[in-house]
Design an enzyme around this catalytic site. Structure first.
Site, PDB file in Angstrom:
ATOM      1  N   HIS A 288       0.804  -1.222   0.000  1.00  0.00           N
ATOM      2  CA  HIS A 288       0.000   0.000   0.000  1.00  0.00           C
ATOM      3  C   HIS A 288       0.836   1.270   0.000  1.00  0.00           C
ATOM      4  O   HIS A 288       0.319   2.360  -0.218  1.00  0.00           O
ATOM      5  CB  HIS A 288      -0.934   0.013   1.218  1.00  0.00           C
ATOM      6  CG  HIS A 288      -2.037  -0.983   1.091  1.00  0.00           C
ATOM      7  ND1 HIS A 288      -3.280  -0.649   0.642  1.00  0.00           N
ATOM      8  CD2 HIS A 288      -2.054  -2.321   1.301  1.00  0.00           C
ATOM      9  CE1 HIS A 288      -4.047  -1.737   0.608  1.00  0.00           C
ATOM     10  NE2 HIS A 288      -3.323  -2.767   1.008  1.00  0.00           N
TER      11      HIS A 288
ATOM     12  N   ASP B  86       3.291   9.541  -0.974  1.00  0.00           N
ATOM     13  CA  ASP B  86       2.125   8.767  -0.543  1.00  0.00           C
ATOM     14  C   ASP B  86       1.939   7.616  -1.513  1.00  0.00           C
ATOM     15  O   ASP B  86       2.029   7.811  -2.728  1.00  0.00           O
ATOM     16  CB  ASP B  86       0.881   9.678  -0.602  1.00  0.00           C
ATOM     17  CG  ASP B  86      -0.146   9.311   0.460  1.00  0.00           C
ATOM     18  OD1 ASP B  86      -0.130   8.165   0.931  1.00  0.00           O
ATOM     19  OD2 ASP B  86      -0.970  10.187   0.795  1.00  0.00           O
TER      20      ASP B  86
HETATM   21  C1  GDG Z   1      -2.090   3.844   3.138  1.00  0.00           C
HETATM   22  C2  GDG Z   1      -1.119   4.555   2.191  1.00  0.00           C
HETATM   23  C3  GDG Z   1      -2.836   4.399   0.388  1.00  0.00           C
HETATM   24  C4  GDG Z   1      -8.821  10.031   7.688  1.00  0.00           C
HETATM   25  N1  GDG Z   1      -9.273  10.826   8.667  1.00  0.00           N
HETATM   26  C5  GDG Z   1     -10.471  10.373   9.026  1.00  0.00           C
HETATM   27  C6  GDG Z   1     -10.786   9.284   8.234  1.00  0.00           C
HETATM   28  N2  GDG Z   1      -9.736   9.081   7.426  1.00  0.00           N
HETATM   29  C7  GDG Z   1      -9.656   8.035   6.406  1.00  0.00           C
HETATM   30  C8  GDG Z   1      -9.764   8.643   5.023  1.00  0.00           C
HETATM   31  C9  GDG Z   1      -9.095   7.591   4.164  1.00  0.00           C
HETATM   32  C10 GDG Z   1      -8.049   7.028   5.102  1.00  0.00           C
HETATM   33  O1  GDG Z   1      -8.403   7.409   6.418  1.00  0.00           O
HETATM   34  C11 GDG Z   1      -6.674   7.550   4.784  1.00  0.00           C
HETATM   35  O2  GDG Z   1      -6.206   6.920   3.650  1.00  0.00           O
HETATM   36  P1  GDG Z   1      -4.971   7.441   2.802  1.00  0.00           P
HETATM   37  O3  GDG Z   1      -4.939   6.704   1.535  1.00  0.00           O
HETATM   38  O4  GDG Z   1      -5.134   8.901   2.620  1.00  0.00           O
HETATM   39  O5  GDG Z   1      -3.661   7.211   3.689  1.00  0.00           O
HETATM   40  P2  GDG Z   1      -2.986   6.052   4.638  1.00  0.00           P
HETATM   41  O6  GDG Z   1      -3.756   5.826   5.874  1.00  0.00           O
HETATM   42  O7  GDG Z   1      -1.604   6.522   4.847  1.00  0.00           O
HETATM   43  O8  GDG Z   1      -3.038   4.708   3.769  1.00  0.00           O
HETATM   44  C12 GDG Z   1      -1.903   5.329   1.155  1.00  0.00           C
HETATM   45  C13 GDG Z   1      -3.692   3.606   1.342  1.00  0.00           C
HETATM   46  O9  GDG Z   1      -2.898   2.939   2.317  1.00  0.00           O
HETATM   47  C14 GDG Z   1      -4.530   2.576   0.611  1.00  0.00           C
HETATM   48  O10 GDG Z   1      -3.757   1.722  -0.142  1.00  0.00           O
HETATM   49  O11 GDG Z   1      -3.683   5.189  -0.417  1.00  0.00           O
HETATM   50  O12 GDG Z   1      -1.005   5.935   0.253  1.00  0.00           O
HETATM   51  O13 GDG Z   1      -0.252   5.415   2.905  1.00  0.00           O
HETATM   52  O14 GDG Z   1      -9.982   6.586   3.822  1.00  0.00           O
HETATM   53  O15 GDG Z   1     -11.117   8.828   4.747  1.00  0.00           O
HETATM   54  N3  GDG Z   1     -11.922   8.615   8.344  1.00  0.00           N
HETATM   55  C15 GDG Z   1     -12.825   9.044   9.287  1.00  0.00           C
HETATM   56  N4  GDG Z   1     -12.561  10.091  10.089  1.00  0.00           N
HETATM   57  C16 GDG Z   1     -11.424  10.771   9.997  1.00  0.00           C
HETATM   58  O16 GDG Z   1     -11.219  11.718  10.748  1.00  0.00           O
HETATM   59  N5  GDG Z   1     -13.983   8.413   9.401  1.00  0.00           N
END
Ligand code: GDG
Length: 746
Positions: A173, A381
């Protein structure tokens, strides 16, 4: 048939965290929902496919506590979530240590933040073993195992060793770093080998895939094609497969959930007349939050008209807070918010609304839908799901997207404004431009983005991963019988002893001796000539060295070994032990072709530092073992295609060997050696041929079904058996020789 139909074998998902996290609350245990990309993505897939999910509970203290056990049993019964118990001290080294202070910073291109401790590595191994044990408890024949992410990079190989025909896929990821960065990683070899236990390995983007291939080549010396890599006689399928989201989960809230709708309307009223810029991230240094705030400050400074007209809402969910870097980041961000708000706020306007905690999905969906601009500017990212979630919530909207070019998602989001988040000045200019874009242009861009996000959703991603994994592992299972088996040494020795007549056909480089950097350095040790001499001394055993080497080399090394057949230049010229004369296979052969081919090879030699040309009677060889591996492979491909055109109407052919390109007549191949040997040596009941590269395959192909064909190494081969290296092969020959000696003595 959709890969989602659960017809053959269940899906076993394995990831560091489960969608639930165990939290201690005094004497009791609480179940929290985990945030983060993986839980968000896999939840809906598993709901559709059925199957089970294996992961760490999140709290390892007091594992025997009855109430804790009861909670975990409830997870298993109701959700089919099975927890892996990891003792607290192992969990620390595994999670906060090697996973998040070694792998995470390095894979995100922050080598200066890398912190490595050997005991963290030990904990990483132990934790991966614990995951393996729980998977093995639940694994049934036919199941497919989908391992997720950087915390479990050793698991594919651990599972492969335990269940050789398991179907294993791995998805990374986070980014895979470029090979000069990956090389900095302590324990990089083990990590790559761990991954290569999978049948199918997928990354978010094509460039991560390329980085992985480059590392496999540079660190393990493994060549690969764009979509596969051969290792241990198996094929590992490689892919770029960016993850998607479940857009319905957001639109459902926005269209039918009263609370979300009320919240959205409230936010609209509250920010009426102002443009809302939105950031949503885990509080992580890779997400570029301080850079974003500094850029925002710059924007307000240089464009006073925007003051009072824009607000930046930043949601930052704290994570990994025990790691010092994260604590420092939290402080830095707190200070920046204070400073900027202090500097620009007025009684009725605050520029930054900073929410340092997780918010419920209803609130998040409402925010996504009212935001005029999503500000998604990680420094690095893997992909970034926030961009896709924002786009999903802008169904009829006219929001704009400002996206870092260093997020994996940038390669799919052509209509976003791409920025370099390190360049705060230009990013500020881009934000201004994005805000000034006319409504129609904004809508048009968003429509295109929206269509793509809906189409490339998480279900399409999951379906493709699962069906590609099924395909890759089925191809392996079907081919299994064709793979060479490890040589049964005792059986071979017994067969050798029982036979009245024997024949041994042995390649030289890579088979009898390991490769050296320069061909002239691979001189045989004295005991090898002795070994061959002992074997050849038995009149019942015909022994031939069948090599691509020149007759000069073979003559100088083995010329004195009595009774030995020598076949040089892949059989173009041979010496029989009776006549001791070298006889060419085609007496009419001329070498006039060499001059023009030499010109081409010299051109490639000049372009490739460390490469060299070897001239033999019947062939010319370009060696590039000492050249930069990727550059060498690339040039070798180019050279072969040039030569193929040039030699199309001749009897000459260009061949790829082990770090070589060789030009020689098509008839000079090892398969022909056998025919010539058979003319003078009587048929043998025991026939053994050993070799390590493609030229030896010609010989294997010509041998009768009952011959002992042995491949030295782990490439694909038509040989029946394999041994790991030349030492193992020589040990076998020594066993044969011991028999010959005792026989002679007796
Ligand atoms: C890894 C990789 C890759 C965030 N704040 C809240 C909340 N979130 C949710 C978002 C989103 C998730 O968390 C964050 O996902 P990201 O993709 O932005 O980042 P990572 O956690 O670092 O994920 C990344 C991912 O894996 C998938 O393969 O895209 O690059 O680093 O879904 O919505 N959700 C809620 N409240 C919040 O305050 N409910």
């Amino acid at each position: 048939m959709s890969a989602n139909e659960n017809t053959d074998g269940r899906l076993v998902v394995v990831s560091n965290r489960l969608p639930f996290t165990l939290k201690r609350a005094g004497d009791a245990w609480r179940t929290d929902r985990s945030t983060g990309g993986l839980a968000t993505a896999m939840g809906p897939i598993l709901k559709r496919t059925g199957g089970i999910w294996i992961g760490w509970s999140g709290d390892s203290s007091d594992p025997q506590d009855e109430r804790r056990q009861k909670t975990l049993r409830r997870w298993a019964e109701r959700e089919r979530y099975f927890a892996v118990d990891i003792p607290a001290e192992v969990a620390e080294g595994f999670y906060e240590g090697y996973s998040n202070q070694t792998l995470w910073p390095l894979f995100h291109q922050f080598p200066s933040l890398l912190n490595f401790k050997p005991e963290h590595w030990q904990a990483y191994i132990e934790a991966n073993q614990r995951f393996r044990d729980v998977v093995l408890e639940h694994l049934r024949p036919g199941d497919i195992v989908w391992v997720h992410d950087y915390q479990l990079m050793l698991l594919p190989q651990l599972l492969r060793e335990a269940v050789p025909d398991a179907r294993i896929g791995f998805f990374l990821h986070i980014p895979f770093p470029s090979s000069p960065i990956f090389r900095l990683l302590p324990r990089r070899e083990e990590l790559l080998q761990g991954l290569l236990g999978a049948d199918y390995l997928a990354f978010h983007t094509f460039s991560y895939l390329q980085h992985f291939r480059a590392s496999a080549l540079r660190i393990l010396g493994l060549d690969s094609r764009m979509d596969r890599l051969e290792v241990g006689g198996r094929s590992v399928r490689l892919d770029a497969l960016p993850i998607g989201i479940a857009p319905g989960e957001f639109t459902e809230l926005l269209e039918h959930d009263a609370e979300t709708i009320a919240r959205r309307d409230e936010l609209r009223r509250r920010f009426e007349g102002r443009r809302v810029l939105l950031g949503v991230d885990r509080l992580d240094y890779t997400k570029g939050i301080p850079e974003r705030f500094r850029t925002f400050r710059r924007l307000l400074k240089q464009t006073p008209e925007l003051r009072g007209k824009v607000v930046l809402i930043q949601v930052a969910v704290p994570s990994r807070e025990v790691i010092p870097m994260y604590k420092e980041l939290r402080q830095e961000v707190d200070e920046l918010v204070g400073r900027i708000n202090g500097e620009f706020s007025t009684p009725d306007w605050t520029p930054i609304t900073y929410i340092r905690r997780g918010i419920p999905p209803t609130e998040l969906a409402a925010l996504y839908s009212v935001a005029d601009l999503a500000w998604v500017t990680p420094l690095r990212d893997g992909l970034n799901l926030v961009v896709k979630e924002y786009v999903a919530c802008q169904q009829e909207g006219a929001g704009v997207l400002v996206l870092s070019e260093f997020a994996g998602a940038a390669s799919e989001m052509g209509e976003a404004f791409l920025v370099n988040p390190y360049d705060e000045e230009r990013t500020a200019e881009t934000i201004e431009r994005a805000l000034a874009l006319p409504l129609d242009a904004r809508r048009e861009r968003m429509r295109a983005l929206h269509k793509r996000v809906v189409r490339n959703n998480v279900f399409a991603w999951g379906d493709r991963f699962i069906s590609n994994l099924r395909e890759a592992s089925s191809a392996r299972v079907d081919n299994f019988s064709e793979q060479p088996q490890a040589l049964p040494v005792e059986e071979a020795v017994a067969a050798f002893r029982q036979a009245g007549r024997r024949r041994l056909l042995l390649d030289y480089d890579g088979t009898l001796v390991p490769y050296a950097n320069r061909p002239q350095d691979a001189v045989p040790p004295a005991e090898l000539a002795e070994l061959l001499s002992t074997l050849a001394a038995d009149p019942a055993t015909a022994v031939a060295v069948v090599s691509g080497r020149s007759r000069g080399d073979l003559e100088s090394w083995f010329g004195d070994v009595r009774g030995l057949w020598l076949a040089a230049e892949h059989g173009a010229i041979m010496r029989s032990p009776e006549t001791m004369r070298w006889e060419p296979y085609r007496p009419t052969y001329t070498s006039e072709w060499k001059e023009s081919v030499l010109t081409v090879l010299e051109h490639f030699m000049d372009r490739t530092p460390g490469s060299l040309i070897e001239e033999k009677e019947f062939s010319l060889v370009w060696h590039y073992r000492m050249a930069d591996p990727e550059f060498g492979e690339w040039l070798a491909n180019e050279l072969v295609s040039n030569l193929e055109q040039m030699l199309a109407d001749t009897e000459l052919r260009a061949y790829r060997g082990q770090k070589t390109v060789e030009v020689k007549p098509g008839w000079a191949n090892k398969g022909e050696v056998l025919a010539r040997l058979s003319e003078s040596a009587p048929r043998a009941e025991f026939c053994l041929a050993a070799g390590d590269d493609r030229t030896d395959e010609d010989l294997f192909a010509r041998l009768p079904e009952d011959a002992w064909t042995i491949h030295v190494g782990d490439r694909r081969t038509r040989a029946k058996y394999c041994v790991a290296n030349s030492h193992e092969l020589r040990r076998l020959l020594a066993r044969f020789a011991a028999r010959t000696e005792s026989h002679a003595a007796g």
